[in-house]
Design a protein around this motif. Structure first.
Motif, PDB file in Angstrom:
ATOM      1  N   ALA A   9       0.834  -1.209   0.000  1.00 19.93           N
ATOM      2  CA  ALA A   9       0.000   0.000   0.000  1.00 19.93           C
ATOM      3  C   ALA A   9       0.866   1.254   0.000  1.00 19.93           C
ATOM      4  O   ALA A   9       0.622   2.202  -0.765  1.00 19.93           O
ATOM      5  N   LEU A  10       1.905   1.281   0.868  1.00 21.41           N
ATOM      6  CA  LEU A  10       2.808   2.433   0.915  1.00 21.41           C
ATOM      7  C   LEU A  10       3.605   2.563  -0.381  1.00 21.41           C
ATOM      8  O   LEU A  10       3.880   3.672  -0.842  1.00 21.41           O
ATOM      9  N   LYS A  11       3.970   1.436  -0.983  1.00 12.47           N
ATOM     10  CA  LYS A  11       4.709   1.468  -2.254  1.00 12.47           C
ATOM     11  C   LYS A  11       3.847   2.083  -3.361  1.00 12.47           C
ATOM     12  O   LYS A  11       4.315   2.912  -4.148  1.00 12.47           O
ATOM     13  N   LYS A  12       2.564   1.701  -3.412  1.00 11.81           N
ATOM     14  CA  LYS A  12       1.649   2.255  -4.431  1.00 11.81           C
ATOM     15  C   LYS A  12       1.442   3.751  -4.217  1.00 11.81           C
ATOM     16  O   LYS A  12       1.349   4.520  -5.183  1.00 11.81           O
ATOM     17  N   LYS A  13       1.351   4.175  -2.948  1.00 10.99           N
ATOM     18  CA  LYS A  13       1.206   5.602  -2.664  1.00 10.99           C
ATOM     19  C   LYS A  13       2.431   6.385  -3.166  1.00 10.99           C
ATOM     20  O   LYS A  13       2.293   7.465  -3.738  1.00 10.99           O
ATOM     21  N   MET A  71      17.566  -2.195  -7.421  1.00 10.09           N
ATOM     22  CA  MET A  71      16.577  -1.238  -7.916  1.00 10.09           C
ATOM     23  C   MET A  71      15.205  -1.882  -8.096  1.00 10.09           C
ATOM     24  O   MET A  71      14.174  -1.207  -7.998  1.00 10.09           O
ATOM     25  N   ASP A  72      15.162  -3.177  -8.365  1.00 15.18           N
ATOM     26  CA  ASP A  72      13.896  -3.863  -8.664  1.00 15.18           C
ATOM     27  C   ASP A  72      12.948  -3.910  -7.465  1.00 15.18           C
ATOM     28  O   ASP A  72      11.736  -4.033  -7.631  1.00 15.18           O
ATOM     29  N   LYS A  89      12.723   1.055  -8.877  1.00 17.24           N
ATOM     30  CA  LYS A  89      12.515   0.886 -10.319  1.00 17.24           C
ATOM     31  C   LYS A  89      11.142   1.409 -10.732  1.00 17.24           C
ATOM     32  O   LYS A  89      11.010   2.187 -11.686  1.00 17.24           O
ATOM     33  N   ASP A  90      10.119   0.995 -10.004  1.00 16.36           N
ATOM     34  CA  ASP A  90       8.753   1.439 -10.326  1.00 16.36           C
ATOM     35  C   ASP A  90       8.532   2.902  -9.959  1.00 16.36           C
ATOM     36  O   ASP A  90       7.721   3.592 -10.578  1.00 16.36           O
ATOM     37  N   LEU A  91       9.271   3.376  -8.960  1.00 11.55           N
ATOM     38  CA  LEU A  91       9.083   4.746  -8.492  1.00 11.55           C
ATOM     39  C   LEU A  91       9.701   5.771  -9.445  1.00 11.55           C
ATOM     40  O   LEU A  91       9.104   6.806  -9.734  1.00 11.55           O
ATOM     41  N   LEU A  92      10.882   5.456  -9.960  1.00 11.61           N
ATOM     42  CA  LEU A  92      11.628   6.428 -10.749  1.00 11.61           C
ATOM     43  C   LEU A  92      11.331   6.370 -12.239  1.00 11.61           C
ATOM     44  O   LEU A  92      11.211   7.403 -12.894  1.00 11.61           O
ATOM     45  N   PHE A  93      11.241   5.169 -12.784  1.00 12.79           N
ATOM     46  CA  PHE A  93      11.185   5.036 -14.231  1.00 12.79           C
ATOM     47  C   PHE A  93       9.791   4.823 -14.786  1.00 12.79           C
ATOM     48  O   PHE A  93       9.555   4.973 -15.979  1.00 12.79           O
TER      49      PHE A  93
END
Length: 600
Positions: A173-177, A208-209, A213-217
């Protein structure tokens, strides 16, 4: 070859090239806003082999960037934010503390950073540690800081320092936010950059994975492929920050035409320009307020001021003055609209790159003007590099600029072991001379030549003293000394930092490495039958040709005010020969004594 985002823009310039007409008229008034966001978790404070922690490396890096910006871009605005601390200065934000708000740099802000560096343990005792933080809230606090500023930023950047590759482990949940907030930042034209530091665990490296990875790119695999490896050394971290923080500014954007039907767009950059000590600002000695100078144009005959519209220029041709006004002078230089026009191709081996009239430019495709420019540019670059060919072009940097004849020298991309870009892909624009620019050296004496033995011994000497040269190996000692002293005075330091002159030859090392070859070459060139040139005298008097006082009519020179042509040494020699006493060593006084001797 993808030209969308190679991250090579650290090679662009931070303003206009003073000596280049192509840069005239360009104006960059918008400021850059940079927020340094530092992870303050326990792993960041672990001491390593070099007796420093990741936290200390980050602060050193930020301080060095600030010191550089005070000199180069003092109007830019910077902020420092700590997260993962037991304090909070952000409403509704946990474990987030804005240590320095977004503002222009001053001496106090740099001094505060140095105070933290002197005693990092005091930071831990004062701010503590908390793992109850949310990366999305950290990003929100940064975007909110930019939003509250009343400045218009040309670029907005968030540089995130951390060695934790999975801050919200097991909490999707925090990662998606965080990903959603990163998407919002992108829509607001705020660049988020990660400064990853190596994880100090023998069984793990920065992955990074797991999170970033999902946050930056945001699904862009090409950007991930060109992302540099995590930094371990301070030098690597600093160079990465310089590359990411540096501004991307072009001298201009111009069309590139091939024939009548093909046209695409390129940006023109300056890779090299002379770095100089900035001019001093004149101030009033009593008030320290800045003073300004004014100039005026006046008629030499009458002394009356002349208005700009009443001024003309002239060129002399066959003893005749050809007059013209400012508009006519501008029209004479206009050949065509700005841009590059391809004339043809020649083999790279035929190009004499040592014949150039000024530093080269660099061109790179620009998709913002003509879509598809990257594809055409990539095809041209690839084929020129593959076939060792160089394009010859007609080049007009700007509408009022002079026409130039240039070579386009291809350069492919290179990366180092850490996946950092060493050289960007593009063309070097080499300014070649016209026929009128060349000079004839046929009158130079070329009769002297070396024999085979001398050539062989010189070759051995060159091989011994060869080394891998890079421009980055040598700093300008004059500039470094100036800025070191300036910084010491500004920060009230007792002593400026010592500056090492890396341009000075290490004679001891040269003697140790190639002493035998130097001696052999010297004996071969300066044999017994050849007279070795005597070393030049270090005294100024020895360098001047001696004048025979007996051949000079001193009295005649005194009568005709010609004594000023003689040197002080000649005048003193005359005083001694005539037993004339002089109480002064100044030239003017000696001349007056000689005139008095002759009653002049």
């Amino acid at each position: 070859m993808d030209f969308d985002d190679y991250g090579w823009t650290a090679l662009a310039i931070d303003g206009d090239e003073e000596s280049d007409e192509a840069a005239k008229g360009a104006s960059y008034t918008q400021q850059t806003g940079v927020m340094f966001v530092v992870d303050c978790g326990p792993p960041m404070f672990v001491k390593h082999e070099d007796e420093s922690s990741h936290f200390e490396k980050c602060l050193k890096c930020i301080r060095q960037i600030c010191q550089k910006k005070v000199i180069t871009n003092e109007k830019d605005m910077l902020a420092v934010v700590f997260y993962g601390v037991n304090k909070s200065s952000v409403p509704d934000g946990k474990a987030i503390y804005v240590y320095q708000d977004l503002a222009q740099l001053n001496i106090q802000r740099i001094t505060d950073l140095e105070s933290l560096l002197e005693d990092p343990n005091s930071f831990v005792s004062e701010y503590g540690y908390s793992d109850n933080y949310d990366i999305s809230e950290v990003l929100w606090a940064c975007s909110n800081t930019f939003a509250k500023s009343n400045k218009s930023f040309g670029e907005k950047k968030i540089l995130l320092f951390t060695c934790d590759d999975n801050p919200h482990k097991g909490n999707e949940a925090l990662k998606k936010k965080a990903i959603a907030k990163a998407t919002d930042l992108k829509s607001m034209n705020i660049d988020l950059e990660l400064l990853a530091l190596n994880v100090r665990d023998e069984k793990a490296t920065f992955n990074m994975d797991l999170f970033y990875k999902d946050l930056l790119f945001l699904g862009d695999e090409n950007s991930l492929a060109s992302y540099p490896d995590p930094s371990e050394k301070f030098e690597d971290l600093l160079s990465t920050v310089y590359r990411k923080e540096h501004k991307r500014r072009a001298l201009g954007r111009i069309p590139f035409k091939i024939g009548n039907n093909i046209e695409f767009s390129v940006g023109v950059y300056c890779l090299c320009r002379k770095a100089v000590i900035p001019p001093s600002v004149k101030i009033h000695s009593a008030t320290n307020s800045e003073v300004r100078s004014q100039s005026r144009v006046f008629n030499a005959a009458t002394g009356e001021d002349v208005m700009p519209q009443d001024i003309k220029s002239y060129q002399q041709y066959a003893n005749k003055r050809i007059c013209f006004d400012t508009e006519e002078a501008t029209d004479y230089k206009k050949f065509n609209i700005s841009g590059l026009k391809l004339k043809g191709f020649i083999k790279k081996a035929e190009v004499k790159l040592h014949l150039h009239v000024k530093p080269s430019h660099f061109i790179y495709p620009d998709e913002s003007v003509v879509k598809g420019s990257s594809t055409l540019f990539s095809a041209l670059l690839s084929r020129c590099a593959a076939r060792d060919m160089v394009a010859v072009c007609h080049y007009v940097p700007r509408t009022n600029s002079n026409l130039e004849l240039v070579y386009l020298l291809p350069q492919l991309e290179e990366k180092d072991e850490a996946n950092n870009q060493v050289t960007p892909p593009g063309f070097h624009v080499v300014f070649c001379p016209f026929k009128e620019d060349m000079r004839d050296l046929s009158a130079v004496d070329h009769s002297a030549s070396a024999n085979t033995d001398q050539v062989e011994k010189c070759k051995a000497l060159i091989e011994k003293l060869s080394f891998p040269y890079q421009t980055s190996m040598f700093e300008n000692p004059s500039l470094q000394k100036f800025y070191s002293n300036l910084e010491a005075m500004a920060l009230s330091k007792d002593e400026p930092e010592e500056v090492t002159d890396y341009t000075a030859p290490n004679t001891r090392k040269i003697e140790k490495k190639a002493g035998a070859e130097l001696e052999a070459f010297s004996k071969s060139v300066f044999s017994e039958s050849t007279k070795r040139p005597a070393p030049a005298s270090s005294t100024a008097a020895a360098k001047k040709a001696k004048v025979d006082n007996t051949s000079i009519d001193i009295k005649q020179l005194a009568l005709t005010d010609g004594l000023g042509k003689l040197t002080v040494a000649d005048l003193k020699g005359f005083l001694k020969s005539e037993n004339i006493k002089s109480k002064s060593t100044k030239k003017a006084d000696i001349i007056q004594d000689i005139k008095s001797h002759y009653g002049v």
